[in-house]
Design a protein around this motif. Sequence first.
Motif, short mmCIF file in Angstrom:
data_model
loop_
_atom_site.label_atom_id
_atom_site.label_comp_id
_atom_site.label_asym_id
_atom_site.label_seq_id
_atom_site.Cartn_x
_atom_site.Cartn_y
_atom_site.Cartn_z
N TYR A 46 10.08 24.70 50.19
CA TYR A 46 10.82 25.01 48.97
C TYR A 46 9.85 25.43 47.85
O TYR A 46 10.10 26.39 47.11
CB TYR A 46 11.63 23.79 48.55
CG TYR A 46 12.40 23.93 47.26
CD1 TYR A 46 13.62 24.59 47.22
CD2 TYR A 46 11.92 23.36 46.08
CE1 TYR A 46 14.33 24.71 46.03
CE2 TYR A 46 12.62 23.47 44.90
CZ TYR A 46 13.82 24.14 44.88
OH TYR A 46 14.52 24.25 43.70
N GLY A 47 8.71 24.72 47.75
CA GLY A 47 7.72 25.04 46.73
C GLY A 47 7.07 26.39 46.95
O GLY A 47 6.89 27.17 46.00
N PHE A 48 6.70 26.71 48.19
CA PHE A 48 6.09 28.00 48.48
C PHE A 48 7.06 29.15 48.18
O PHE A 48 6.68 30.16 47.59
CB PHE A 48 5.63 28.06 49.94
CG PHE A 48 4.30 27.40 50.18
CD1 PHE A 48 3.12 28.01 49.77
CD2 PHE A 48 4.23 26.17 50.81
CE1 PHE A 48 1.90 27.40 49.99
CE2 PHE A 48 3.00 25.56 51.04
CZ PHE A 48 1.84 26.17 50.62
N ALA A 49 8.33 28.99 48.60
CA ALA A 49 9.33 30.03 48.34
C ALA A 49 9.58 30.18 46.84
O ALA A 49 9.68 31.30 46.32
CB ALA A 49 10.63 29.70 49.06
N GLN A 119 5.09 30.57 57.11
CA GLN A 119 6.18 31.52 57.32
C GLN A 119 7.55 30.84 57.42
O GLN A 119 8.59 31.51 57.32
CB GLN A 119 5.91 32.34 58.58
CG GLN A 119 4.76 33.33 58.45
CD GLN A 119 5.03 34.41 57.41
OE1 GLN A 119 6.05 35.09 57.44
NE2 GLN A 119 4.10 34.55 56.45
N ASN A 120 7.56 29.54 57.63
CA ASN A 120 8.84 28.83 57.66
C ASN A 120 9.53 28.81 56.30
O ASN A 120 10.71 28.44 56.20
CB ASN A 120 8.64 27.39 58.15
CG ASN A 120 8.41 27.31 59.65
OD1 ASN A 120 8.83 28.19 60.39
ND2 ASN A 120 7.73 26.28 60.09
N ALA A 121 8.81 29.20 55.26
CA ALA A 121 9.43 29.28 53.93
C ALA A 121 10.16 30.60 53.72
O ALA A 121 10.85 30.78 52.71
CB ALA A 121 8.36 29.12 52.84
N LEU A 122 10.05 31.55 54.68
CA LEU A 122 10.65 32.88 54.51
C LEU A 122 12.17 32.85 54.36
O LEU A 122 12.71 33.54 53.49
CB LEU A 122 10.24 33.78 55.68
CG LEU A 122 10.77 35.22 55.64
CD1 LEU A 122 10.30 35.94 54.38
CD2 LEU A 122 10.32 35.99 56.89
N PRO A 123 12.93 32.08 55.18
CA PRO A 123 14.39 32.06 54.99
C PRO A 123 14.79 31.62 53.58
O PRO A 123 15.72 32.18 52.99
CB PRO A 123 14.87 31.07 56.05
CG PRO A 123 13.82 31.12 57.11
CD PRO A 123 12.53 31.31 56.38
N ALA A 124 14.11 30.63 53.03
CA ALA A 124 14.42 30.17 51.67
C ALA A 124 14.11 31.27 50.66
O ALA A 124 14.86 31.45 49.68
CB ALA A 124 13.62 28.91 51.35
N VAL A 190 13.42 23.68 57.20
CA VAL A 190 13.69 25.09 56.90
C VAL A 190 15.08 25.27 56.28
O VAL A 190 15.24 25.93 55.24
CB VAL A 190 13.55 25.94 58.17
CG1 VAL A 190 14.05 27.37 57.92
CG2 VAL A 190 12.11 25.98 58.65
N TYR A 191 16.09 24.67 56.90
CA TYR A 191 17.46 24.83 56.41
C TYR A 191 17.67 24.09 55.09
O TYR A 191 18.43 24.55 54.22
CB TYR A 191 18.46 24.37 57.46
CG TYR A 191 18.76 25.42 58.49
CD1 TYR A 191 19.92 26.18 58.42
CD2 TYR A 191 17.88 25.67 59.53
CE1 TYR A 191 20.20 27.16 59.37
CE2 TYR A 191 18.14 26.65 60.48
CZ TYR A 191 19.30 27.39 60.39
OH TYR A 191 19.57 28.37 61.33
N THR A 197 17.21 26.60 47.53
CA THR A 197 17.09 27.89 46.82
C THR A 197 18.46 28.53 46.58
O THR A 197 18.61 29.33 45.65
CB THR A 197 16.20 28.86 47.62
OG1 THR A 197 16.70 28.99 48.96
CG2 THR A 197 14.77 28.35 47.67
N LEU A 198 19.46 28.18 47.41
CA LEU A 198 20.81 28.70 47.18
C LEU A 198 21.34 28.23 45.83
O LEU A 198 22.05 28.97 45.14
CB LEU A 198 21.73 28.25 48.31
CG LEU A 198 23.17 28.79 48.29
CD1 LEU A 198 23.16 30.31 48.44
CD2 LEU A 198 24.01 28.15 49.39
N GLY A 199 20.97 27.00 45.44
CA GLY A 199 21.40 26.50 44.15
C GLY A 199 20.83 27.30 43.00
O GLY A 199 21.48 27.48 41.96
N THR A 200 19.61 27.80 43.15
CA THR A 200 18.99 28.61 42.10
C THR A 200 19.83 29.86 41.83
O THR A 200 20.08 30.22 40.67
CB THR A 200 17.56 29.02 42.51
OG1 THR A 200 16.81 27.85 42.82
CG2 THR A 200 16.88 29.78 41.39
N GLY A 201 20.27 30.51 42.88
CA GLY A 201 21.09 31.71 42.72
C GLY A 201 22.44 31.42 42.10
O GLY A 201 22.91 32.17 41.23
#
Length: 543
Positions: A46-49, A119-124, A190-191, A197-201
Amino acid sequence: MADKNSNSLVKNASILMAASIISRIIGLLYRRPLGQILGGVGLGYYGFASNLYSILLLISSYSIPMAVSKIVSEKLALKQYKSANKFFRGALLYAVIVGGITALICWFGGQFLLPANQQNALPALRVLAPTVFLSAILGVLRGYFQAHRTMTPTSVSQILEQIMNAVVSVLAAWILVRSVAGQGDTAAAVYGAMGGTLGTGAGVLVGLLFMLFVYGINRNYFRRRVERDRSSQEESYGEILRMMLWMITPIIFTSFIYNCSAYLDSYLYSSLQGWHGFDADAISSAYGEYSNYFVPMAGIPLALASASTSAMMPEVSGKFAVGNLSGANRQVSQTLRLSMFICIPSAVGMMVLAYPLMGVLFPSSTALAARLMIFGSVYILTDAFSIISGGVLQAIGHQRTALVNAGISLGANLVSLALMLLAAPQLDIYAVLISNIIFSFVCCIANIISMRKLLGYRQDIRRIYVEPAAASAVMGILVMLVYYLLFRLTRRPFIGLLVAILAGMLVYLVMYVIFSHTTEEEMYSYPMGGRLVKILRLLHVYR
């Protein structure tokens, strides 16, 4: 007129400060359950994304409110309403184009921007792509109302944004983690990060809808004012584009440099520690403690400094545009004094109460987060000044100077971080903290030199720094004694923490008045000054 302008600055700063405090408190509260749901590794993803998203946001929208506020406030000071309205429309077009391009980069280019072992941060990160676009439009609307010295719409939208962010982040993370139950810890991390990050949007979308609603209510007023404008000064869209490229782009890149250090630090930290053979999950966990516990805590007083800067910019820009240098200097001094009045005691309080604060607010945190808070409290002070001084340079039209100073500071940051991690990898995440302190300190020195040269500004060291520091020192000793005494008696950290904070606030206020000899009339010029005077009267400090 000076009192009127001073009251305007204090009022606007107070509104933005209040909104910032509420938003940051909400942010802290939801990080507790979010951290428990995601776990250390999930927080790292979450932090990297979030860091990379912040960089992309800087390019598309982060500094747009500041830029729009500066330029439109200058037009309004000169009563060029047609020009101000046309620039607003041009800024919206700019935001749509730049925001759209940046959102596409976020979706399609994220894998090239994240560290190879993260790379596991990519989906977020991809979940955040639409948010980049919406934030650009939201930034223009906020800057437009700030230019009119109306901070309430921005403040309310920030609170609504943070509430929606908190609710959706926790709920979505919980649902997505449950959806992959039994598929292993990596899948859950990952999920869970995607849910966060969905909350940010969702928050940005609610903030944008509110600002559009407010603009719709005031649209007729803006139109009538433009119709009454008989000035011949009105730029073409080509001129507006050149103005934006000339004035907004340096501001964007300055803000980019100020904030991209977090992304570059995370990239260097992850890459160099991985090169030394550190475990990828251990790197993610340590960075999660830093980015999700220490940074939000330090961000509370820094948000107040940022709010003061946002309120100051239209005031300073307007005075500088009409040649009132003494008035501009007075606004700068007042902004610094207001900010340090809050930031210095905040830094001291967080330092002496680091362990109970982290333990109560973030039960899933470790002792690392508290130690970061202790050693990083000085960062609050240096970064607060760098934020305000950078805003001053931008407000007086010297965006390139602010950009150069920020670039020098970023270079010092990256070089120091790389050298520390290469020579002493055992410093681990502390190297990131130290390099950020170096960044803000270098920026402070460079901005001070520039402000003296360009604005003739001289700091009142005693009133801005020494007086709140002396009061904070007394407060810090008392707060520490109160907390640990109550903890020994009750063994309940929350009770001791609450009483110690309340006692510390009262002691600081009293000691500040004693050390600074602030009169009752002067206290009214502070945020919530009327209430502070009533408290001081009850304590018989004022009679």
